[in-house]
Design a protein around this motif. Structure first.
Motif, PDB file in Angstrom:
ATOM      1  N   UNK A   8      11.706  38.485  28.276  1.00 19.02           N
ATOM      2  CA  UNK A   8      10.426  38.364  28.989  1.00 19.02           C
ATOM      3  C   UNK A   8       9.272  38.097  28.028  1.00 19.02           C
ATOM      4  N   UNK A   9       8.440  37.115  28.381  1.00 18.67           N
ATOM      5  CA  UNK A   9       7.279  36.802  27.566  1.00 18.67           C
ATOM      6  C   UNK A   9       7.615  36.250  26.205  1.00 18.67           C
ATOM      7  N   UNK A  10       8.852  35.810  26.015  1.00 16.84           N
ATOM      8  CA  UNK A  10       9.303  35.289  24.719  1.00 16.84           C
ATOM      9  C   UNK A  10       9.191  36.317  23.591  1.00 16.84           C
ATOM     10  N   UNK A  11       9.276  37.595  23.942  1.00 16.90           N
ATOM     11  CA  UNK A  11       9.246  38.639  22.913  1.00 16.90           C
ATOM     12  C   UNK A  11      10.498  38.534  22.047  1.00 16.90           C
ATOM     13  N   UNK A  12      10.461  39.206  20.883  1.00 15.98           N
ATOM     14  CA  UNK A  12      11.651  39.277  20.042  1.00 15.98           C
ATOM     15  C   UNK A  12      12.765  39.991  20.804  1.00 15.98           C
ATOM     16  N   UNK A  13      13.997  39.518  20.688  1.00 16.27           N
ATOM     17  CA  UNK A  13      15.099  40.221  21.360  1.00 16.27           C
ATOM     18  C   UNK A  13      15.313  41.598  20.746  1.00 16.27           C
ATOM     19  N   UNK A  14      15.707  42.552  21.582  1.00 12.88           N
ATOM     20  CA  UNK A  14      16.022  43.890  21.109  1.00 12.88           C
ATOM     21  C   UNK A  14      17.410  43.890  20.469  1.00 12.88           C
ATOM     22  N   UNK A  15      17.666  44.845  19.572  1.00  9.91           N
ATOM     23  CA  UNK A  15      18.986  44.890  18.910  1.00  9.91           C
ATOM     24  C   UNK A  15      20.151  44.937  19.885  1.00  9.91           C
ATOM     25  N   UNK A  16      20.003  45.686  20.973  1.00 12.68           N
ATOM     26  CA  UNK A  16      21.103  45.774  21.920  1.00 12.68           C
ATOM     27  C   UNK A  16      21.349  44.446  22.630  1.00 12.68           C
ATOM     28  N   UNK A  17      20.326  43.600  22.715  1.00 12.80           N
ATOM     29  CA  UNK A  17      20.486  42.288  23.334  1.00 12.80           C
ATOM     30  C   UNK A  17      21.215  41.325  22.391  1.00 12.80           C
ATOM     31  N   UNK A  18      20.841  41.319  21.112  1.00 18.83           N
ATOM     32  CA  UNK A  18      21.552  40.471  20.160  1.00 18.83           C
ATOM     33  C   UNK A  18      22.995  40.950  19.979  1.00 18.83           C
TER      34      UNK A  18
END
Length: 274
Positions: free
Chosen positions: A171-181
């Motif tokens: 959302x909002x082009x934020x940095x991905x969270x570690x759990x997402x990567x």
């Protein structure tokens, strides 16, 4: 450890991190309902016997393996063998709900390009246009990337494949969270194994830090070749600035061009340009 126990620990650690950095979350991800969806967990899988192969490259240690698997049991991880394919990976990406981004996307963007690429280009993740089209680097940054590649005789249509470390737009082009990567990592690893690229071009800080498992700033990472070892392959890679960063700051165009020239020289040295 059960999935429920893992979720509680993950929620506590994430909340603590937010408190000590930017403050508590103020949107719905902090609710109990969203937390359950946001932290995708499984019960611990049965231990694998020492003489069993779990399909991971020998240079990936045990602590890193969990990041490549997205929390799935061992039996479901073994999809990077001869029965795997780019089409199968893409179908799994489009159906994936292993993190909260799966429920927020319009379209996932598995990747596109030729199946035996000279160069694999790896970026961070989809933006708004990529989310709308289901294609990587489809917006203005993608148009600039195409020009950058063309300047050194590369193209997604003839000799490149383009992918991202995460396949759904944050959302909002934020940095991905570690759990997402972590949930997405096995997709990219399997793509690399199937594609067998001769070179890798990493675009941007997030992609570089994720793949190399480092916190070094991109200014220190770019400008020289490194190697990525996956399965039985050791692939030369070079890191440069993300095209979106070049659109924001034209001063980065010169060093990015120097990175591209280094890549072209290496291509000529190793493969004669083929």
């Amino acid at each position: 450890m059960t999935a429920s126990e893992k979720q509680k620990i993950a929620v506590f650690m994430d909340t603590a991190q937010d408190f000590f950095t930017s403050g508590y979350r103020t949107y719905s991800e902090a609710s109990a309902t969203m937390q359950k969806k946001y932290y995708f967990m499984d019960d611990d899988a049965p231990a694998v016997k020492p003489d069993q192969s779990d399909g991971f490259p020998v240079n990936v240690n045990d602590s890193a393996k969990s990041a490549y698997t997205g929390g799935r049991p061992v039996e479901q991880r073994r999809s990077n063998g001869s029965d795997d394919s780019l089409e199968k990976i893409a179908a799994e990406v489009k159906a994936c709900n292993n993190c909260s981004l799966g429920g927020l996307r319009t379209n996932a963007a598995p990747g596109e390009g030729v199946t035996q690429p000279l160069v694999l280009v790896i970026g961070e993740g989809p933006g708004a246009e990529e989310d709308a089209q289901g294609r990587p680097f489809a917006g203005k940054a993608g148009q600039l990337l195409d020009k950058m590649l063309s300047s050194i005789e590369l193209s997604r249509n003839t000799n490149c494949f383009i992918a991202n470390v995460i396949k759904c737009r944050p959302p909002g082009n934020r940095d991905p969270y570690p759990e997402e990567t972590s949930a997405c990592a096995h997709f990219l690893e399997r793509q690399i194994i199937q594609l067998k690229p001769k070179f890798i071009l990493i675009a941007g800080r997030i992609a570089a830090q994720t793949l190399l498992k480092t916190t070094e700033p991109i200014g220190r990472l770019r400008g020289r070749f490194k190697e990525l070892t996956i399965a039985d392959m050791t692939i030369p890679l070079i890191i440069t600035y993300h095209p979106a960063a070049l659109l924001r700051n034209e001063d980065l165009k010169r060093p990015a061009w120097e990175d591209l020239k280094l890549l072209r020289i290496k291509i000529e040295e190793i493969s004669g340009g083929n």
